[in-house]
Write a protein that holds these residues in place. Structure first.
Motif, mmCIF file in Angstrom:
data_model
loop_
_atom_site.group_PDB
_atom_site.id
_atom_site.type_symbol
_atom_site.label_atom_id
_atom_site.label_comp_id
_atom_site.label_asym_id
_atom_site.label_seq_id
_atom_site.Cartn_x
_atom_site.Cartn_y
_atom_site.Cartn_z
ATOM 1 N N LEU A 96 0.858 -1.169 0.000
ATOM 2 C CA LEU A 96 0.000 0.000 0.000
ATOM 3 C C LEU A 96 0.904 1.231 0.000
ATOM 4 N N SER A 97 0.631 2.165 -0.895
ATOM 5 C CA SER A 97 1.444 3.379 -0.979
ATOM 6 C C SER A 97 0.543 4.599 -0.800
ATOM 7 N N GLU A 98 0.988 5.551 0.024
ATOM 8 C CA GLU A 98 0.189 6.740 0.307
ATOM 9 C C GLU A 98 -1.218 6.334 0.739
ATOM 10 N N PHE A 99 -1.285 5.457 1.700
ATOM 11 C CA PHE A 99 -2.544 4.862 2.145
ATOM 12 C C PHE A 99 -3.125 5.669 3.304
ATOM 13 N N ARG A 100 -4.345 6.185 3.109
ATOM 14 C CA ARG A 100 -4.930 7.078 4.114
ATOM 15 C C ARG A 100 -5.487 6.314 5.303
ATOM 16 N N VAL A 101 -5.072 6.738 6.498
ATOM 17 C CA VAL A 101 -5.616 6.251 7.757
ATOM 18 C C VAL A 101 -5.938 7.487 8.595
ATOM 19 N N GLU A 102 -7.219 7.664 8.882
ATOM 20 C CA GLU A 102 -7.701 8.891 9.548
ATOM 21 C C GLU A 102 -7.212 10.104 8.749
ATOM 22 N N LYS A 103 -6.485 11.029 9.374
ATOM 23 C CA LYS A 103 -6.063 12.237 8.661
ATOM 24 C C LYS A 103 -4.618 12.155 8.189
ATOM 25 N N SER A 104 -4.058 10.972 8.213
ATOM 26 C CA SER A 104 -2.670 10.793 7.799
ATOM 27 C C SER A 104 -2.588 9.864 6.591
ATOM 28 N N LYS A 105 -1.488 9.969 5.855
ATOM 29 C CA LYS A 105 -1.234 9.066 4.730
ATOM 30 C C LYS A 105 0.023 8.260 5.022
ATOM 31 N N ALA A 106 -0.145 6.951 5.134
ATOM 32 C CA ALA A 106 0.991 6.071 5.380
ATOM 33 C C ALA A 106 1.865 6.013 4.132
ATOM 34 N N ASP A 107 3.152 6.244 4.301
ATOM 35 C CA ASP A 107 4.046 6.294 3.148
ATOM 36 C C ASP A 107 4.059 4.974 2.386
ATOM 37 N N ILE A 108 4.283 3.890 3.103
ATOM 38 C CA ILE A 108 4.340 2.588 2.441
ATOM 39 C C ILE A 108 4.060 1.495 3.466
ATOM 40 N N ALA A 109 3.300 0.492 3.065
ATOM 41 C CA ALA A 109 2.986 -0.623 3.951
ATOM 42 C C ALA A 109 3.061 -1.919 3.164
ATOM 43 N N VAL A 110 3.418 -2.983 3.860
ATOM 44 C CA VAL A 110 3.512 -4.311 3.256
ATOM 45 C C VAL A 110 2.535 -5.236 3.963
ATOM 46 N N LEU A 111 1.748 -5.959 3.171
ATOM 47 C CA LEU A 111 0.808 -6.936 3.702
ATOM 48 C C LEU A 111 1.288 -8.320 3.291
ATOM 49 N N ASN A 112 1.618 -9.128 4.287
ATOM 50 C CA ASN A 112 1.943 -10.524 3.994
ATOM 51 C C ASN A 112 1.159 -11.381 4.967
ATOM 52 N N GLY A 113 1.796 -11.980 5.989
ATOM 53 C CA GLY A 113 1.025 -12.694 6.988
ATOM 54 C C GLY A 113 0.414 -11.756 8.002
ATOM 55 N N THR A 114 0.913 -10.525 8.029
ATOM 56 C CA THR A 114 0.407 -9.484 8.920
ATOM 57 C C THR A 114 0.483 -8.157 8.157
ATOM 58 N N SER A 115 0.331 -7.048 8.862
ATOM 59 C CA SER A 115 0.421 -5.735 8.210
ATOM 60 C C SER A 115 1.544 -4.931 8.845
ATOM 61 N N THR A 116 2.385 -4.342 8.006
ATOM 62 C CA THR A 116 3.542 -3.593 8.486
ATOM 63 C C THR A 116 3.627 -2.270 7.748
ATOM 64 N N VAL A 117 3.654 -1.184 8.487
ATOM 65 C CA VAL A 117 3.719 0.139 7.886
ATOM 66 C C VAL A 117 5.082 0.764 8.171
ATOM 67 N N TYR A 118 5.537 1.575 7.206
ATOM 68 C CA TYR A 118 6.808 2.283 7.333
ATOM 69 C C TYR A 118 6.546 3.773 7.118
#
Length: 297
Positions: A96-118
């Motif tokens: 996920l790139s530039e993924f909106r959560v509430e009023k913020s945009k997560a730069d990059i996240a990886v979904l595999n067996g769990t979810s990890t945001v950077y």
């Protein structure tokens, strides 16, 4: 030896990697302002006469990854190369790139067996919004990380909770883990997850956990779906959110394309929604001789 880019050079090189330029390349098979941007980098006289567009992008990226020139895209590319494609694969993980959560945009996240945001904070970024951003991401992602320039590491430790991972991008362009993130799916918030995903994804999640979806008009369905989501177990919702989004946001169709484009462009391409014809155009673009690309207009 340091080679600090001036403001004009940095702006031109950054624009070359921007989604607007790359989107036009994928749609039209060229970018009409390419020659001007190349001239503005001031590196045209430094490259070989037989360079392809791909070679020029790789050359420009080597300028950007120097500590004194780094911007957000360099960090995104590191996560894509060293985590998504390095530790996982497009068969088993999505991004996920530039993924909106509430009023913020997560730069990059990886979904595999769990979810990890950077969350990225480069050497040039300020930390004023970091606490708000992290508070939001902890409601959606089980693993939350901040990846920072080394100049920020002490300040970040004072800002983020102890379950948040802290990483740095080293001078050698490797990701160094200062503190591991703690995987806590039970901390996530079903209502926040619901607000961040598409309606069809939320319906699919409920179907996965055998919760019936009411048949209501569009004017009422959103509120009812959110109400149903809000009373579900956070770990269960998180688990099926990862499962569903890995399917709906799958990048598996880009596997062959990724191997045909330069490393420097992979993060940008994986962050765009590409059609089959766009993929073909992009492959043609990067394999165009630079002398020919300079004639685009």
């Amino acid at each position: 030896m340091k080679q600090v880019l001036d403001t004009a050079q940095l702006a031109a090189i950054s624009k070359l990697f921007s989604s607007s330029v790359l989107q036009e390349m994928t749609i039209k098979g060229r970018y009409d302002g390419f020659s001007s941007l190349v001239q503005e980098t001031s590196f045209l006289d430094s490259v070989d006469s037989d360079f392809l567009v791909a070679d020029f992008y790789e050359y420009m990226f080597r300028m950007l990854i120097r500590t004194e020139n780094r911007q957000e895209y360099v960090y995104k590319s590191a996560v894509v190369q060293k985590v998504l494609l390095g530790k996982h694969s497009l068969n088993t993980a999505s991004m996920l790139s530039e993924f909106r959560v509430e009023k913020s945009k997560a730069d990059i996240a990886v979904l595999n067996g769990t979810s990890t945001v950077y969350e990225i904070k480069s050497e040039r970024d300020k930390l004023s919004r970091l606490k708000v951003q992290i508070d939001s991401y902890r409601k959606f992602f089980a693993n939350v990380n901040v990846i920072v320039g080394e100049n920020h590491i002490d300040a970040v430790k004072e800002i983020v909770p102890v379950d948040v991972g802290i990483m740095t991008l080293t001078n050698n362009y490797t990701i160094s883990v200062d503190r591991e993130a703690v995987n806590i799916p039970s901390r996530t918030c079903p209502s926040t997850i619901f607000d961040s995903i598409r309606r069809e994804e939320s319906i699919k999640i409920l179907q996965e956990i055998d919760v019936s979806v009411p048949e209501l008009p569009n004017s009422r369905i959103y509120a009812e779906l959110k109400k149903i989501f809000s009373i579900q177990d956070p770990e269960v919702i998180h688990h099926y959110m990862v499962k569903v989004l890995r399917e709906t946001r799958s990048l598996n169709s880009l596997k062959s394309t990724i191997k045909k484009i330069p490393n420097s462009l992979r993060a940008a391409v994986l962050g765009m929604s590409l059609k089959k014809e766009d993929v073909s155009n992009l492959e043609l673009v990067v394999n165009t001789p630079l002398v020919e690309a300079l004639k685009w207009n």
